[in-house]
Design a protein around this motif. Structure first.
Motif, PDB file in Angstrom:
ATOM      1  N   THR A 260      -3.855  23.343   7.399  1.00  0.00           N
ATOM      2  CA  THR A 260      -4.092  22.356   8.459  1.00  0.00           C
ATOM      3  C   THR A 260      -4.983  21.246   7.947  1.00  0.00           C
ATOM      4  O   THR A 260      -5.648  21.378   6.899  1.00  0.00           O
ATOM      5  CB  THR A 260      -4.762  23.006   9.682  1.00  0.00           C
ATOM      6  N   LYS A 296      -0.906  16.295  22.831  1.00  0.00           N
ATOM      7  CA  LYS A 296      -0.280  16.186  21.522  1.00  0.00           C
ATOM      8  C   LYS A 296       0.276  14.777  21.310  1.00  0.00           C
ATOM      9  O   LYS A 296       0.830  14.166  22.218  1.00  0.00           O
ATOM     10  CB  LYS A 296       0.846  17.201  21.377  1.00  0.00           C
ATOM     11  N   TRP A 301       0.007  15.811  15.921  1.00  0.00           N
ATOM     12  CA  TRP A 301      -1.433  16.067  16.082  1.00  0.00           C
ATOM     13  C   TRP A 301      -1.730  16.663  17.459  1.00  0.00           C
ATOM     14  O   TRP A 301      -1.224  16.194  18.457  1.00  0.00           O
ATOM     15  CB  TRP A 301      -2.222  14.760  15.937  1.00  0.00           C
ATOM     16  N   ASN A 303      -4.745  17.068  20.075  1.00  0.00           N
ATOM     17  CA  ASN A 303      -6.034  16.422  20.349  1.00  0.00           C
ATOM     18  C   ASN A 303      -6.783  17.174  21.452  1.00  0.00           C
ATOM     19  O   ASN A 303      -6.193  17.551  22.466  1.00  0.00           O
ATOM     20  CB  ASN A 303      -5.818  14.967  20.781  1.00  0.00           C
ATOM     21  N   ALA A 338      -8.957  16.389  16.461  1.00  0.00           N
ATOM     22  CA  ALA A 338      -7.502  16.430  16.299  1.00  0.00           C
ATOM     23  C   ALA A 338      -7.155  17.238  15.049  1.00  0.00           C
ATOM     24  O   ALA A 338      -7.844  17.126  14.017  1.00  0.00           O
ATOM     25  CB  ALA A 338      -6.945  15.014  16.190  1.00  0.00           C
ATOM     26  N   ARG A 340      -3.579  19.235  12.868  1.00  0.00           N
ATOM     27  CA  ARG A 340      -2.147  19.497  12.825  1.00  0.00           C
ATOM     28  C   ARG A 340      -1.835  20.392  11.633  1.00  0.00           C
ATOM     29  O   ARG A 340      -2.586  20.421  10.647  1.00  0.00           O
ATOM     30  CB  ARG A 340      -1.350  18.210  12.737  1.00  0.00           C
TER      31      ARG A 340
END
Length: 642
Positions: A260, A296, A301, A303, A338, A340
């Motif tokens: 990530t 999202k 991402w 958030n 954030a 991802r």
């Protein structure tokens, strides 16, 4: 006149001559019985007066002689008691010794006792440290003065000494870290004062020991635990034991993990860091973290808008009861976090499994150490030398709620006379292997909580030994006759470190001194002479256990043998309750317990243990030495030797 029977007979010879002449005259009078009653009565008065008078004066003389002897004995006894035992070490005779002896003599034989005159009393300190005395006085006569005897000279001689019977002395000595402190007004540390005083005490005891008398000394240094393993038979130790340790998870195992990335965006509010402070406790966090919103983005991402409010504390333990504290205060701090997923990766498993780990102790048959792969990192564990130094974990016990009704069939640690059964591990002791003692899950930054169950983690948890929370004091010594060099060598090499666990010192002091326990054959009376047994317990501080310590009952919050975090008593109260119970068990063995609080003020549990007449508070090195001298004197038998 010297009041001895043989001398009296010689001095009374003229009186007997007068009586014989009177008897001759009476015999002649028997030939002529007419009108001689008055003559006979008059002639009889002279010898009768001599006999009655000598009886009266001799009686007074004998009473004066007896009282003079008693006064002489009282004077030398009082002087010898005042002299004490320290003279054997420093050769100094206190000025008050002669005055004390004279006052006791004067009280018991006043100057005009029985009409006496010219009372004299003198004392001499002999080479064997006894005190000899001579006393004289003159007792005027009454009726015997008619016959030329106007006084009787009476005299007495006496001698007093302190003798030691066969004696066993166990010195239980606090060797915690605070013994390196210096008391106000002293020029030496507490441990230096203790070393010097114990040497002086030994010299005093030996100097007053009669020929043929046995005095033995034993030592139990105590702190977080005691070092007694070298005194125990091999069959008194378990064959294996489960330690609070760790092992790396299966080598070569891999697993897939997501990768990530993240980013931080400030929104509003603030946070401030306060300067570091030293506090006695670690404050409780008040900070709250609230996710106010989550969404999202189209590019993957996630958030989160987060609100932080309150204070977050970071604590690092400095020593036994102090923490270095850093505080961060959040004032409605808002930010967006954030993150991802960017992909996956294959990684080797690199975790420690923290749990009770059973160790086979067969290596102790040939060596005091072995190696275990508990160092390094989880991905590359390294061998660590694990050493048995002689400290032990206690045998089975239980959490006691009522110390007036202790079940010694369960609290085997408090049964000081129980001999281990080689076939019953509950009765045996467990070697402490300090390097194995990991405290899960307390991290090296001081944060975390105690977790009794298994924990798998990449984090490095505190090792009690490496972080100074598990020490092993100097080895204890069984009772033995010791010369001055042996005592000096022992006390001069005492290790000073660790926390204050009073109960374990009392338990093992009693075990090594008891005549009916582990060492009954060695501690029995010598021949027909009974042995006086004394336990001298010296401490310089209050009870101060640590829940993070690896001690005689394991790591207390994890092993939970006698105490747990939810117990009704604190750990300190538990240690003190067990100390008090162990003290009473020791006294049941006809052992005199003496307790000294050195440089720490009075302690009620210590006074209750010893009793008021055997509890001492010494605030300085000089007071400590005087206390040991008082104990030495009171151990001896003050007696008349002439």
């Amino acid at each position: 006149m010297t009041l001895r029977l043989s001398s009296l007979r010689r001095q009374l010879a003229p009186i007997r001559s007068v009586c014989r002449k009177a008897q001759g005259g009476l015999a002649r009078l028997r030939g002529d019985a007419s009108g001689n009653v008055i003559v006979i009565a008059a002639a009889a008065l002279v010898p009768l007066l001599a006999l009655v008078g000598s009886g009266i004066d001799m009686g007074r003389g004998y009473l004066a002689q007896t009282r003079l002897q008693q006064a002489c004995d009282a004077g030398t006894l009082a002087a010898r008691k005042r002299l004490g035992t320290q003279v054997a070490v420093n050769g100094a005779v206190p000025d008050a010794v002669a005055d004390t002896g004279q006052r006791f003599f004067n009280i018991n034989f006043r100057n005009d006792a029985y009409g006496s005159r010219n009372r004299q009393f003198a004392m001499v300190l002999e080479e064997d440290l006894s005190i000899s005395g001579t006393a004289t006085a003159e007792v005027p006569t009454t009726i015997m003065g008619v016959f030329g005897f106007d006084k009787l000279e009476v005299s007495a001689s006496c001698s007093a000494q302190i003798d030691m019977a066969n004696t066993d002395i166990m010195l239980v000595l606090d060797t915690t870290g605070s013994m390196m402190w210096t008391n106000p007004g002293d020029s030496e540390t507490r441990i230096q004062a203790l070393r010097r005083t114990v040497k002086s005490f030994h010299a005093q005891m030996e100097a007053n020991k009669p020929i043929g008398t046995r005095i033995r000394y034993g030592f139990v240094p105590y702190a977080t635990n005691v070092n007694v393993g070298h005194l125990l038979r091999p069959e008194w130790l378990v064959d294996s034991w489960a330690y609070q340790s760790r092992r790396a998870r299966a080598a070569g195992t891999t697993e897939e993990r997501e990768t990530t990335e993240g980013r931080y965006t400030y929104v509003s509010g603030s946070f401030t860091d306060s300067p570091q402070t030293i506090q006695t406790t670690c404050p409780t966090d008040t900070v709250i973290h609230v996710i106010e919103a989550e969404w999202k983005d189209g590019d993957g991402w996630t958030n989160q808008r987060i609100l932080e409010r309150g204070i977050d504390y970071t604590c690092t333990q400095v020593d036994t009861n102090r923490f270095q504290v850093t505080a961060r205060t959040f004032n409605d701090h808002r930010f967006i976090w954030a993150f991802r997923v960017t992909g996956t990766e294959t990684v080797a498993v690199a975790d420690w499994r923290y749990a009770r780990t059973t160790v086979n102790l067969d290596f102790l048959r040939t060596s005091n150490s072995t190696t275990m792969n508990i160092g390094g990192t989880p991905s590359s564990p390294q061998p660590v030398t694990v050493t048995y130094r002689g400290c032990i974990e206690e045998r089975d016990t239980y959490e006691i709620s009522d110390y007036n009704n202790v079940d010694l069939n369960r609290a085997l640690d408090l049964d000081i006379d129980r001999v281990p059964n080689p076939n019953d591990p509950a009765t045996q002791w467990r070697p402490m292997l300090h390097e194995l003692s990991f405290i899960r899950e307390i991290r090296t930054n001081g944060m975390g909580m105690f977790t009794p169950g298994v924990v798998t983690s990449q984090y490095e948890f505190v090792n009690a030994w490496w972080w100074g929370f598990s020490v092993c004091p100097s080895p204890a010594r069984k009772l033995a006759e010791m010369d001055a060099a042996s005592v000096a060598n022992y006390v001069d090499n005492l290790i000073v470190n660790g926390s204050t666990y009073h109960d374990i010192g009392m338990i093992w002091g009693g075990r090594l001194l008891s005549p009916t326990g582990l060492f009954a054959a060695e501690n029995a009376d010598s021949g027909r002479s009974p042995t006086n047994r004394h336990l001298i317990y010296l401490t310089d501080g209050e009870t101060a256990p640590l829940d993070v310590s690896y001690a005689s009952y394991g790591i207390e919050p994890l092993d939970r043998r006698r105490w747990r975090l939810t117990s009704s008593r604190t750990l300190t109260q538990t240690v003190e309750s067990r100390f008090s119970f162990a003290c009473e068990e020791v006294k049941k063995r006809n052992i005199q317990v003496w307790v000294i609080s050195f440089g720490s003020g009075a302690n009620p549990i210590m006074e209750e243990c010893a009793g008021r007449d055997r509890y001492f508070v010494a605030d300085s090195a000089a007071e400590l030495e005087q206390t040991f001298s008082d104990i030495a004197r009171r151990m001896g038998d003050l007696r008349i030797i002439n």
